[in-house]
Design a protein around this motif. Structure first.
Motif, PDB file in Angstrom:
ATOM      1  N   LEU A  46       1.410  -4.591   0.996  1.00 42.65           N
ATOM      2  CA  LEU A  46       2.105  -3.316   1.222  1.00 42.65           C
ATOM      3  C   LEU A  46       1.106  -2.177   1.440  1.00 42.65           C
ATOM      4  CD1 LEU A  46       5.124  -3.390  -1.237  1.00 42.65           C
ATOM      5  CD2 LEU A  46       5.213  -2.901   1.198  1.00 42.65           C
ATOM      6  N   GLU A  47       0.041  -2.175   0.653  1.00 44.13           N
ATOM      7  CA  GLU A  47      -0.980  -1.134   0.814  1.00 44.13           C
ATOM      8  C   GLU A  47      -1.664  -1.239   2.173  1.00 44.13           C
ATOM      9  OE1 GLU A  47      -3.585  -1.417  -2.566  1.00 44.13           O
ATOM     10  OE2 GLU A  47      -2.011  -0.802  -3.960  1.00 44.13           O
ATOM     11  N   LYS A  48      -1.985  -2.468   2.584  1.00 39.23           N
ATOM     12  CA  LYS A  48      -2.598  -2.680   3.913  1.00 39.23           C
ATOM     13  C   LYS A  48      -1.650  -2.200   5.013  1.00 39.23           C
ATOM     14  CE  LYS A  48      -5.417  -6.722   2.789  1.00 39.23           C
ATOM     15  NZ  LYS A  48      -5.568  -8.185   3.019  1.00 39.23           N
ATOM     16  N   ASN A  49      -0.398  -2.556   4.845  1.00 40.30           N
ATOM     17  CA  ASN A  49       0.605  -2.161   5.840  1.00 40.30           C
ATOM     18  C   ASN A  49       0.751  -0.636   5.886  1.00 40.30           C
ATOM     19  OD1 ASN A  49       2.632  -3.238   7.742  1.00 40.30           O
ATOM     20  ND2 ASN A  49       4.067  -2.139   6.416  1.00 40.30           N
ATOM     21  N   GLN A  50       0.698  -0.011   4.721  1.00 43.60           N
ATOM     22  CA  GLN A  50       0.797   1.451   4.647  1.00 43.60           C
ATOM     23  C   GLN A  50      -0.384   2.105   5.359  1.00 43.60           C
ATOM     24  OE1 GLN A  50       3.529   2.817   3.465  1.00 43.60           O
ATOM     25  NE2 GLN A  50       2.839   4.876   3.922  1.00 43.60           N
ATOM     26  N   THR A  89      10.923  -6.137  -4.657  1.00 40.66           N
ATOM     27  CA  THR A  89      12.032  -5.874  -5.588  1.00 40.66           C
ATOM     28  C   THR A  89      12.626  -7.177  -6.109  1.00 40.66           C
ATOM     29  OG1 THR A  89      13.557  -5.645  -3.725  1.00 40.66           O
ATOM     30  CG2 THR A  89      12.666  -3.621  -4.660  1.00 40.66           C
ATOM     31  N   GLU A  90      12.705  -8.202  -5.267  1.00 40.72           N
ATOM     32  CA  GLU A  90      13.214  -9.504  -5.710  1.00 40.72           C
ATOM     33  C   GLU A  90      12.288 -10.101  -6.778  1.00 40.72           C
ATOM     34  OE1 GLU A  90      13.557 -11.894  -2.188  1.00 40.72           O
ATOM     35  OE2 GLU A  90      15.290 -10.781  -1.453  1.00 40.72           O
ATOM     36  N   SER A 117       9.207  -2.719  10.064  1.00 43.45           N
ATOM     37  CA  SER A 117       9.985  -3.909   9.734  1.00 43.45           C
ATOM     38  C   SER A 117       9.275  -4.735   8.664  1.00 43.45           C
ATOM     39  CB  SER A 117      10.190  -4.749  10.991  1.00 43.45           C
ATOM     40  OG  SER A 117      10.770  -5.969  10.687  1.00 43.45           O
ATOM     41  N   LYS A 118       7.977  -4.913   8.817  1.00 41.52           N
ATOM     42  CA  LYS A 118       7.190  -5.661   7.828  1.00 41.52           C
ATOM     43  C   LYS A 118       7.224  -4.951   6.477  1.00 41.52           C
ATOM     44  CE  LYS A 118       2.654  -7.752   7.134  1.00 41.52           C
ATOM     45  NZ  LYS A 118       1.307  -7.942   7.684  1.00 41.52           N
ATOM     46  N   PHE A 119       7.152  -3.618   6.511  1.00 39.28           N
ATOM     47  CA  PHE A 119       7.198  -2.830   5.279  1.00 39.28           C
ATOM     48  C   PHE A 119       8.517  -3.063   4.540  1.00 39.28           C
ATOM     49  CE2 PHE A 119       7.803   1.161   2.913  1.00 39.28           C
ATOM     50  CZ  PHE A 119       6.605   1.214   2.220  1.00 39.28           C
ATOM     51  N   LYS A 120       9.619  -3.071   5.280  1.00 42.01           N
ATOM     52  CA  LYS A 120      10.932  -3.295   4.653  1.00 42.01           C
ATOM     53  C   LYS A 120      11.023  -4.684   4.038  1.00 42.01           C
ATOM     54  CE  LYS A 120      13.480  -0.129   7.620  1.00 42.01           C
ATOM     55  NZ  LYS A 120      14.456   0.002   8.714  1.00 42.01           N
ATOM     56  N   VAL A 121      10.531  -5.687   4.764  1.00 47.06           N
ATOM     57  CA  VAL A 121      10.584  -7.062   4.251  1.00 47.06           C
ATOM     58  C   VAL A 121       9.738  -7.193   2.991  1.00 47.06           C
ATOM     59  CG1 VAL A 121       9.875  -9.437   4.780  1.00 47.06           C
ATOM     60  CG2 VAL A 121      11.106  -8.108   6.489  1.00 47.06           C
ATOM     61  N   LEU A 122       8.540  -6.621   3.025  1.00 48.55           N
ATOM     62  CA  LEU A 122       7.668  -6.696   1.847  1.00 48.55           C
ATOM     63  C   LEU A 122       8.271  -5.953   0.659  1.00 48.55           C
ATOM     64  CD1 LEU A 122       4.131  -6.255   3.468  1.00 48.55           C
ATOM     65  CD2 LEU A 122       5.063  -8.319   2.411  1.00 48.55           C
ATOM     66  N   ASN A 123       8.870  -4.824   0.912  1.00 47.52           N
ATOM     67  CA  ASN A 123       9.527  -4.080  -0.177  1.00 47.52           C
ATOM     68  C   ASN A 123      10.680  -4.879  -0.771  1.00 47.52           C
ATOM     69  OD1 ASN A 123       8.287  -1.716  -0.947  1.00 47.52           O
ATOM     70  ND2 ASN A 123       9.180  -0.521   0.721  1.00 47.52           N
TER      71      ASN A 123
END
Length: 147
Positions: A120-124, A91-92, A81-87
């Motif tokens: 995003l990298e940390k989350n990945q 993009t915005e 979920s966090k990954f989707k929000v950050l992505n």
């Protein structure tokens, strides 16, 4: 008469002593049989207790693994979920960067974009750790099923 009495006492003494020897021998055999039965019972009881303990241990391990699986999946959902929000933010910000004409605003958006990219990298990395943990849990679960 005295001879008959002596003879009768001797025969009765022999009969009593022979019965006593048989009864002693019989008692000894009975005692050995009883000891063997008790020993067998104790052995069987110990085996059944060990089996019950092993089953309880396996059941406890399975329950522990199930809880870890659940926690792992919840953590994965949270990270996804966090990954989707950050992505989405990324993009915005990228579209905002492209549409921005002011250099100061572009610089501000660019810094924010770099921060989000780092997150995003940390989350990945956390997602990869979660996946590795899931593989380890799966191996433990499979090994437990083989037992």
């Amino acid at each position: 008469m005295v001879k008959y009495l002596t003879l009768a006492l001797s025969f009765s003494g022999i009969a009593i002593f022979s019965q006593t020897a048989e009864s002693i021998n019989s008692s000894r055999v009975s005692q050995q049989t009883y000891n063997n039965q008790v020993s067998n019972y104790q052995r069987e009881r110990a085996l059944s207790q060990m089996e019950a303990s092993a089953k309880a241990s396996k059941s406890s391990e399975m329950k522990d693994l199930d809880e870890k699986f659940e926690l792992n999946f919840v953590k994965k959902e949270r990270l996804d979920s966090k990954f989707k929000v950050l992505n989405q933010k990324k993009t915005e910000l990228q579209s905002l960067l492209l549409s921005s004409k002011n250099d100061a605003k572009k610089e501000k958006v660019n810094r924010k974009l770099q921060e989000i990219t780092a997150e995003l990298e940390k989350n990945q990395m956390k997602l990869q750790e979660n996946e590795d943990e899931l593989k380890i849990l799966q191996e433990k679960y499979n090994n437990l099923l083989k037992k």
